[in-house]
Design a protein around this motif. Structure first.
Motif, PDB file in Angstrom:
ATOM      1  N   CYS A 126     -46.621  -1.957  -8.119  1.00 16.35           N
ATOM      2  CA  CYS A 126     -46.421  -3.330  -7.673  1.00 16.35           C
ATOM      3  C   CYS A 126     -46.749  -4.265  -8.838  1.00 16.35           C
ATOM      4  N   CYS A 176     -44.107  -4.154  -1.552  1.00 13.48           N
ATOM      5  CA  CYS A 176     -45.493  -4.223  -2.010  1.00 13.48           C
ATOM      6  C   CYS A 176     -46.282  -5.147  -1.100  1.00 13.48           C
ATOM      7  N   ALA A 199     -47.354  -0.039  -2.822  1.00 10.11           N
ATOM      8  CA  ALA A 199     -45.917   0.067  -2.582  1.00 10.11           C
ATOM      9  C   ALA A 199     -45.670   0.990  -1.391  1.00 10.11           C
TER      10      ALA A 199
END
Length: 137
Positions: free
Chosen positions: A81, A105, A110
């Protein structure tokens, strides 16, 4: 009781770092709070946001991500992310090898999702779309 312990721990950590908050330089970053494996400071555009990893996740100082405690380094996350995030808006990331999958995210983790059969993820509009509308690979 658990909530009160978290607040006390957060207050203790804040007293240790409040004089030198790391977000003053406008650089996006994540910094673990001393004495905690789940609390950290997330900086975005010079704004300090105190965060806690969700569920049973732990903050990993090597990857600056919240991870499952049993995860080995190779299986942690396919994508990372972004560090410069806005906590109010999730970040969508296309899967690197499969156009029918994508990641969202949330709280620096994620989460993988799959598009319905016959559709592909369209990163231009962040939804699953007809294949002819998606530029994939």
């Amino acid at each position: 009781m658990k909530f009160h312990i978290t607040i006390v721990l957060l207050a203790l950590c804040l007293s240790q770092v409040s004089s030198s908050l790391p977000c003053v330089n406008q650089k996006p970053m994540k910094v673990p709070l001393p004495g905690s494996s789940t609390l950290y400071i997330a900086c975005s555009s010079g704004v300090t946001v105190f965060r806690k990893c969700s569920n049973e996740l732990l903050f990993d100082i090597k990857t600056n991500q919240c991870i499952h405690p049993m995860a080995d380094r190779a299986s942690r996350q396919i994508v990372q992310c972004p560090e410069d995030f806005n906590p109010s808006f999730p970040t969508f990331i296309p899967h690197p090898t499969d156009c029918a999958r994508y990641f969202i995210c949330v709280e620096d983790v994620a989460h993988e999702y799959h598009c319905p059969t016959g559709t592909k993820f369209n990163p231009a509009i962040n939804v699953c779309d007809l294949p002819e509308n998606v530029n994939c690979f």
